[in-house]
Design a protein around this motif. Sequence first.
Motif, PDB file in Angstrom:
ATOM      1  N   ALA A 229      12.583 -14.109  52.766  1.00 15.90           N
ATOM      2  CA  ALA A 229      13.631 -13.785  53.542  1.00 15.90           C
ATOM      3  C   ALA A 229      13.416 -12.448  54.188  1.00 15.90           C
ATOM      4  O   ALA A 229      14.137 -11.903  55.525  1.00 15.90           O
ATOM      5  N   PHE A 230      12.392 -12.048  54.482  1.00 18.67           N
ATOM      6  CA  PHE A 230      11.646 -10.298  54.808  1.00 18.67           C
ATOM      7  C   PHE A 230      10.739 -10.226  55.069  1.00 18.67           C
ATOM      8  O   PHE A 230       9.557 -10.812  54.438  1.00 18.67           O
ATOM      9  N   ASP A 231      10.168  -9.858  55.725  1.00 17.38           N
ATOM     10  CA  ASP A 231       8.545  -8.861  56.248  1.00 17.38           C
ATOM     11  C   ASP A 231       8.508  -7.319  56.104  1.00 17.38           C
ATOM     12  O   ASP A 231       7.406  -7.303  55.504  1.00 17.38           O
ATOM     13  N   THR A 232       9.246  -7.057  55.575  1.00 16.74           N
ATOM     14  CA  THR A 232       9.456  -5.151  54.883  1.00 16.74           C
ATOM     15  C   THR A 232       9.491  -4.976  53.537  1.00 16.74           C
ATOM     16  O   THR A 232      11.171  -4.819  53.839  1.00 16.74           O
ATOM     17  N   VAL A 233       9.278  -5.119  52.301  1.00 17.07           N
ATOM     18  CA  VAL A 233       9.744  -4.551  51.372  1.00 17.07           C
ATOM     19  C   VAL A 233       9.681  -2.820  50.837  1.00 17.07           C
ATOM     20  O   VAL A 233       8.638  -2.850  50.850  1.00 17.07           O
ATOM     21  N   VAL A 234      10.353  -1.980  50.496  1.00 21.35           N
ATOM     22  CA  VAL A 234      10.455  -0.897  49.538  1.00 21.35           C
ATOM     23  C   VAL A 234      10.936  -0.577  48.664  1.00 21.35           C
ATOM     24  O   VAL A 234      12.205  -0.814  48.397  1.00 21.35           O
ATOM     25  N   THR A 235      10.293  -0.033  47.976  1.00 22.24           N
ATOM     26  CA  THR A 235      10.578   0.084  46.221  1.00 22.24           C
ATOM     27  C   THR A 235      10.167   2.008  45.498  1.00 22.24           C
ATOM     28  O   THR A 235       8.976   2.060  45.458  1.00 22.24           O
ATOM     29  N   ASP A 236      11.395   2.043  44.888  1.00 20.11           N
ATOM     30  CA  ASP A 236       9.977   3.154  44.624  1.00 20.11           C
ATOM     31  C   ASP A 236      10.860   2.828  42.685  1.00 20.11           C
ATOM     32  O   ASP A 236      12.366   3.136  42.230  1.00 20.11           O
ATOM     33  N   PRO A 237      10.089   1.771  41.902  1.00 22.89           N
ATOM     34  CA  PRO A 237      11.230   1.438  40.499  1.00 22.89           C
ATOM     35  C   PRO A 237      11.358   2.470  39.462  1.00 22.89           C
ATOM     36  O   PRO A 237      10.445   3.470  39.398  1.00 22.89           O
ATOM     37  N   PRO A 238      11.440   2.083  38.297  1.00 21.63           N
ATOM     38  CA  PRO A 238      11.686   2.988  37.110  1.00 21.63           C
ATOM     39  C   PRO A 238      10.041   3.262  36.967  1.00 21.63           C
ATOM     40  O   PRO A 238       8.962   2.767  37.303  1.00 21.63           O
ATOM     41  N   TYR A 239       9.904   4.386  36.009  1.00 20.15           N
ATOM     42  CA  TYR A 239       8.584   4.921  35.553  1.00 20.15           C
ATOM     43  C   TYR A 239       7.712   4.032  34.689  1.00 20.15           C
ATOM     44  O   TYR A 239       7.311   5.246  33.754  1.00 20.15           O
ATOM     45  N   THR A 240       7.723   3.339  34.455  1.00 18.42           N
ATOM     46  CA  THR A 240       6.951   2.352  33.810  1.00 18.42           C
ATOM     47  C   THR A 240       5.974   1.380  34.260  1.00 18.42           C
ATOM     48  O   THR A 240       6.904   0.914  35.529  1.00 18.42           O
ATOM     49  N   VAL A 241       4.972   0.899  33.734  1.00 21.55           N
ATOM     50  CA  VAL A 241       4.463  -0.119  34.872  1.00 21.55           C
ATOM     51  C   VAL A 241       5.382  -1.349  34.836  1.00 21.55           C
ATOM     52  O   VAL A 241       4.529  -2.451  35.269  1.00 21.55           O
ATOM     53  N   SER A 242       5.535  -2.071  33.566  1.00 20.21           N
ATOM     54  CA  SER A 242       6.186  -2.996  33.756  1.00 20.21           C
ATOM     55  C   SER A 242       7.402  -3.238  34.344  1.00 20.21           C
ATOM     56  O   SER A 242       7.713  -4.396  35.212  1.00 20.21           O
ATOM     57  N   ALA A 243       8.197  -2.149  35.095  1.00 20.71           N
ATOM     58  CA  ALA A 243       8.818  -1.847  36.145  1.00 20.71           C
ATOM     59  C   ALA A 243       8.535  -2.559  37.425  1.00 20.71           C
ATOM     60  O   ALA A 243       8.717  -3.081  37.903  1.00 20.71           O
ATOM     61  N   ALA A 244       7.206  -1.244  37.790  1.00 22.92           N
ATOM     62  CA  ALA A 244       6.036  -1.427  38.660  1.00 22.92           C
ATOM     63  C   ALA A 244       6.222  -3.313  38.660  1.00 22.92           C
ATOM     64  O   ALA A 244       6.600  -3.817  40.195  1.00 22.92           O
ATOM     65  N   CYS A 245       5.274  -3.709  37.820  1.00 19.79           N
ATOM     66  CA  CYS A 245       5.335  -5.444  38.005  1.00 19.79           C
ATOM     67  C   CYS A 245       6.331  -5.869  38.263  1.00 19.79           C
ATOM     68  O   CYS A 245       6.247  -6.948  39.301  1.00 19.79           O
ATOM     69  N   LEU A 246       7.585  -6.065  37.332  1.00 17.94           N
ATOM     70  CA  LEU A 246       8.496  -6.318  37.724  1.00 17.94           C
ATOM     71  C   LEU A 246       9.172  -6.214  39.312  1.00 17.94           C
ATOM     72  O   LEU A 246       9.155  -7.809  40.110  1.00 17.94           O
ATOM     73  N   PHE A 247       9.161  -5.670  39.648  1.00 15.65           N
ATOM     74  CA  PHE A 247       9.154  -5.234  41.107  1.00 15.65           C
ATOM     75  C   PHE A 247       8.569  -5.833  42.114  1.00 15.65           C
ATOM     76  O   PHE A 247       9.231  -6.170  43.107  1.00 15.65           O
ATOM     77  N   LEU A 248       7.360  -5.333  42.179  1.00 16.19           N
ATOM     78  CA  LEU A 248       6.490  -6.325  42.917  1.00 16.19           C
ATOM     79  C   LEU A 248       6.897  -7.703  42.861  1.00 16.19           C
ATOM     80  O   LEU A 248       6.520  -8.341  43.523  1.00 16.19           O
ATOM     81  N   SER A 249       6.669  -8.464  41.568  1.00 15.20           N
ATOM     82  CA  SER A 249       6.828  -9.831  41.383  1.00 15.20           C
ATOM     83  C   SER A 249       8.118 -10.230  42.079  1.00 15.20           C
ATOM     84  O   SER A 249       8.025 -10.865  43.198  1.00 15.20           O
ATOM     85  N   ARG A 250       9.606  -9.711  42.295  1.00 15.40           N
ATOM     86  CA  ARG A 250      10.261  -9.920  43.191  1.00 15.40           C
ATOM     87  C   ARG A 250      10.132  -9.970  44.293  1.00 15.40           C
ATOM     88  O   ARG A 250      10.357 -10.203  45.366  1.00 15.40           O
ATOM     89  N   ALA A 251       9.332  -8.755  44.668  1.00 15.53           N
ATOM     90  CA  ALA A 251       8.816  -8.316  45.940  1.00 15.53           C
ATOM     91  C   ALA A 251       8.018  -9.620  46.756  1.00 15.53           C
ATOM     92  O   ALA A 251       8.418  -9.659  48.046  1.00 15.53           O
TER      93      ALA A 251
END
Length: 337
Positions: A229-251
Motif C-alpha cells: 500500500a506504500f511507495d516509501t517506508v522510513v524506519t529507525d529500528p531497535p539497534y540489533t540486526v534481528s530488529a533491522a531485518c524484521l523491520f525491513l521484512s515488514r517494509a
Amino acid sequence: MAEDGRIVEEVAAAVGLAEGQPGVRAVIAALARLEPVSIRRISRAVELPVPIVASVCGELRKRAVVAEERPAQLTSAGRRLFAAGQLGLCRSAACPTCAGRGAMVSGELSPVAAELAKAAGRAPRPRLELDQCHCTVGTKLRRVLALDEADALVGRRILLLGDDDLVSLAIRAVVRRFGSEATVPHLVVLDVDPQLLDFLRAELEDAPFPFTSVRHDLREPLPAAMAQAFDTVVTDPPYTVSAACLFLSRAAEALDGAGSVFLSFGSRRPGATFELQRAVGEMGFAIRRLVPDFNDYVGAGALGGTSQLYHLAATDRLRPLATGTFEGPIYTASVSS
C-alpha cells in the motif's frame, strides 16, 4: 487514461526504455524537482545513462512537456500535469561536501527547525526498553531532504515504521511551509508506543495531508490493509540486526511492488553490517545510497552518537525474510548484535 499517464506510456514506448513507465516518471520528477537542470545532472539523479535521459527529454519536448530552452525545464503545461505538490525549496539545500551527508539544513529552514525543536520538547520521553533514542532536529530535517532528493516524498504514500524520532512532524512542517495539499497523498505512522501515538495524533491534527496512526507490534505481521500500500517506508529500528531485518521484512510487505526504504542503522561491528547487508540482498533490495554518520542522536552513547542511512530500492525480486509472527528477541536488552 489521464493525460499524464498517456504521455508517460507513449514516451516509454518511443524510447524503448527498459525501466518502462517508472523510468520516464523518474526523469520527469527529477526535472520538476531540479529545473532548470542539465541532462547530465538528471542522469545522475535517476541513475540512467545520459543518452537515455536525453531521448526521454526529446520525446517530452515533442509533447510540449519539456521546453525548448536549455538547461532542461518543464513547460507551463508540463508543470500543470507533473509538478503539483513540489516543494518550493532552494535546491542549494543539497550539498555534496557537508561531512558526506549530502544535505544540509539551509537558512530558509530555520523557522521549521525552531518549530520542530518546540515540538520535540513536548514529546514523550524516550523509552529505553524499546531502544528509543531521539535524533536531533537537524537529523529530522536532513531525512526529509533525503526523501525529497530521492523522489520519495512528493506524490508518495509514506509509511513510518516507528516514529519516536518525530519524522512525521518534520514532514508536516516542511510541507506546510514549502509544499501544498498535493505534496503527500497519505502518511501513516505505525508504532507500538501508545503514548507516542497519542502525541502524534494531537500534533498532526492540522497536517496538510491525510494522516493515520496505528498501534502495532512489528513482531506481528502487518495489518492486511497495509500490505502493498506504500511507495516509501522510513524506519529507525531497535539497534540489533534481528530488529533491522524484521523491520525491513515488514517494509518489503508494505511496498507496492517498487519503491524505496530509508533505513537508519547504527551498529559499528563489521559482522553486524555484513549480516544486515546480506539480508538486504536476499530480500531483493538494492542499496542506492549508504551515508555513514548521517543521523545524530541525543545521548546515544552505544551508537557513538550517530548512525548510517541506507536508501534501499525495491527490485522485482522483493520478498520478506520474516513472515508471520516473529518469536525472537529484537531489543538490545535481550539480544546482542
